[in-house]
Scaffold this motif. Structure first.
Motif, mmCIF file in Angstrom:
data_model
loop_
_atom_site.group_PDB
_atom_site.id
_atom_site.type_symbol
_atom_site.label_atom_id
_atom_site.label_comp_id
_atom_site.label_asym_id
_atom_site.label_seq_id
_atom_site.Cartn_x
_atom_site.Cartn_y
_atom_site.Cartn_z
ATOM 1 N N ARG A 202 -19.750 -23.452 -9.612
ATOM 2 C CA ARG A 202 -18.446 -23.392 -8.957
ATOM 3 C C ARG A 202 -17.456 -24.376 -9.594
ATOM 4 O O ARG A 202 -16.265 -24.088 -9.703
ATOM 5 C CB ARG A 202 -18.645 -23.717 -7.471
ATOM 6 C CG ARG A 202 -17.448 -23.472 -6.623
ATOM 7 C CD ARG A 202 -17.058 -22.019 -6.642
ATOM 8 N NE ARG A 202 -16.059 -21.748 -5.628
ATOM 9 C CZ ARG A 202 -15.420 -20.615 -5.537
ATOM 10 N NH1 ARG A 202 -15.677 -19.648 -6.398
ATOM 11 N NH2 ARG A 202 -14.526 -20.432 -4.602
ATOM 12 N N ARG A 350 -18.729 -21.896 0.291
ATOM 13 C CA ARG A 350 -19.592 -22.653 -0.593
ATOM 14 C C ARG A 350 -19.962 -24.003 -0.028
ATOM 15 O O ARG A 350 -19.111 -24.735 0.428
ATOM 16 C CB ARG A 350 -18.876 -22.881 -1.925
ATOM 17 C CG ARG A 350 -18.555 -21.628 -2.672
ATOM 18 C CD ARG A 350 -19.731 -21.095 -3.381
ATOM 19 N NE ARG A 350 -20.355 -22.082 -4.215
ATOM 20 C CZ ARG A 350 -20.888 -21.837 -5.398
ATOM 21 N NH1 ARG A 350 -20.875 -20.622 -5.879
ATOM 22 N NH2 ARG A 350 -21.459 -22.794 -6.082
ATOM 23 N N THR A 371 -20.168 -14.533 -4.906
ATOM 24 C CA THR A 371 -19.539 -15.008 -3.666
ATOM 25 C C THR A 371 -20.282 -14.438 -2.466
ATOM 26 O O THR A 371 -20.430 -15.107 -1.441
ATOM 27 C CB THR A 371 -18.047 -14.607 -3.639
ATOM 28 O OG1 THR A 371 -17.465 -14.994 -4.872
ATOM 29 C CG2 THR A 371 -17.308 -15.264 -2.493
#
Ligand code: AMP
Length: 475
Positions: A202, A350, A371
């Protein structure tokens, strides 16, 4: 304003050696044993306790205080390797206990050789940074560990003061850390011993790559590095080569898209125009359970919050246009249980440690399968079971099939009786009108105030991305 997350007061005397305090040792009975799927088992017998992994007594006590009875798979695999001094690439799904997997070895080494600026943890988002710091403080509470959280959207001056107090551990988002490295007098990481890059995939997705390169340049080469990621990507390869020395790869997933076993994943295929009615049906079906409702856009998050409110269902929105204290406040309310439903964009998908979410509802499908995995990873954590339901409409078929392909399996359809669902249609229709009017009123108010490019803190959704705003994420 300072974050309101509960923080422990720790000893201000940074020169004072860290002390081990001894507490009575509780019994260890297994609650989250290491998975049998580990693809790189390092031992034939699964260690039963943290002590078996080589964790020192005071830290075992801290684990017991947090009710960590047995090491999780990623902890069982990586702690002995980290304690032996090797660099680690840890592939672990969200909720696997990876924070303690890197925090415990760092704290243990810190106990041995206490020094300021001992460890740096880089995280992609502000919320994750606060959570990591809390876990360090909780695990290190018996040994007087001090942490500083350095993230965008907050005043730089108190952060400079916190850094001047020479914390042991700095938890930071990369953009703001680089700002301090460049501008804060006396702040240096030249003596750093441990670097952790959490949610590393990420970090790269958010374009922190060039900033990470600059940070890496000012860190000492002689250090231990751990990189954790829920998914592995080719982009990560060059980062690992640049940052890690002869790392051991520890993986508790057999595929990059594996999700936990106790997670039930379902979908419903319905016409787009019935999305709201089905949503309300699901929320009724799961009344009293905690739920994260994921949307694609900030506007949709706001509209759904108004819609639910009009139907007497209380929920709390979380998206990137809220300023930092509002986001932390929203999360705290949800964590504390004063609201059961969090309506969130992927800013919440996240890394956030929100315990006991029973249901993840993909009101809008996520833009990609990575995702998706992170969203559904909000439920069925740390051994608990959970349900994820995705609403698929005629417009989402392509992306849905891509997600299924990445998961490597066909999901079951959630059995929703259409007649039962349609009972809600009239009330939902009225609530939709109310929600639209509320949105219009809100927009008018914002225009009156001179337009809202973002809050005071500069993390507005529509603004040009600055280094400082990068950790706010989209949405
Ligand atoms: P993480 O993957 O680090 O975000 O951790 C997910 C959740 O699991 C957090 O709420 C931790 O407090 C919890 N946790 C971590 N390690 C353990 C353990 N060994 N036993 C039980 N819970 C744990």
């Amino acid at each position: 304003m300072a974050p309101t997350l509960k923080k422990r007061k720790l000893s201000p005397e940074h020169e004072k050696p860290l002390k081990e305090k001894t507490l009575p040792k509780p019994a260890n009975d297994a609650i989250a044993p290491a998975s049998e799927d580990d693809d790189e088992p390092t031992d034939t017998a699964t260690p039963k306790t943290f002590a078996d992994l080589g964790v020192t007594e005071s830290l075992c006590d801290a684990c017991a205080n947090l009710d960590f009875k047995t090491p999780t798979a990623i902890q069982a695999e990586s702690i002995p390797i980290a304690l032996s001094g090797r660099d680690i690439i840890g592939l672990a799904e969200t909720g696997s206990g990876k924070t303690a997997a890197f925090a415990l070895p760092i704290l243990q080494e810190l106990l041995d050789k206490p020094q300021p600026m001992f460890g740096l943890v880089l995280a992609p988002t502000r919320e994750l940074a606060y959570q990591i710091s809390q876990q360090f403080e909780a695990l290190g509470s018996l040994i007087n560990v001090r942490c500083a959280v350095i993230v965008g959207g907050m005043d730089m001056v108190p952060q400079s003061i916190a850094l001047a107090k020479k914390p042991h551990i700095v938890v930071a988002t990369p953009g703001r850390l680089l700002d301090h490295l460049e501008n804060t007098k006396g702040f240096s990481l030249a003596k750093l011993r441990y670097l952790v890059m959490d949610e590393a995939d990420r970090l790269l997705d958010l374009d922190f790559g060039p900033i990470l390169d600059k940070i890496l340049q000012v860190l000492p080469k002689e250090r231990h590095t751990m990189l954790f990621s829920a998914t592995m990507s080719t982009k990560l390869d060059s980062l690992t080569r640049a940052a890690l020395h002869n790392p051991v790869r520890v993986s508790i997933s057999t595929s990059s898209y594996q999700t936990v076993k106790n997670l039930k994943q379902k979908y419903v295929f319905i016409p787009h125009k019935f999305k709201d009615v089905y949503l309300i049906h699901f929320l009724h079906t799961f009344t009293g359970q905690t739920c994260i409702l994921f949307t694609r856009t900030i506007k949709e998050t706001q509209r759904l919050t108004f819609l639910l409110h009009a139907l007497g269902i209380s929920s709390i929105p979380l998206h990137g246009q809220l300023d930092q204290s509002a986001r932390l406040g929203a999360l705290n309310k949800f964590r504390a249980g004063s609201r059961d439903i969090l309506v969130a964009t992927d800013v919440a998908a996240r890394g956030l440690d929100i315990p006991s979410v029973d249901l993840v509802l993909n009101y809008d499908l996520p833009p990609d399968s990575k995702t998706y995995v992170h969203r559904v990873g909000r439920t069925a954590r740390a051994g608990k079971s959970g349900v994820a339901i995705s609403i698929v409409t005629q417009y989402d078929v392509e992306i849905y099939l891509r997600i299924e392909k990445a998961l490597g399996k066909k999901l079951d359809e959630y059995p929703a009786d259409r007649d039962e669902v349609m009972i809600f249609s009239e009330r939902v229709g009225e609530a939709q009108r109310v929600a639209i009017n509320e949105i219009k009123a809100q927009d008018a108010k914002q225009k009156e105030r001179g337009g809202r490019g973002g809050g005071k803190s500069g993390i507005g959704g529509g603004r040009k991305r600055t280094r400082d705003g990068m950790d706010a994420e989209e949405g």
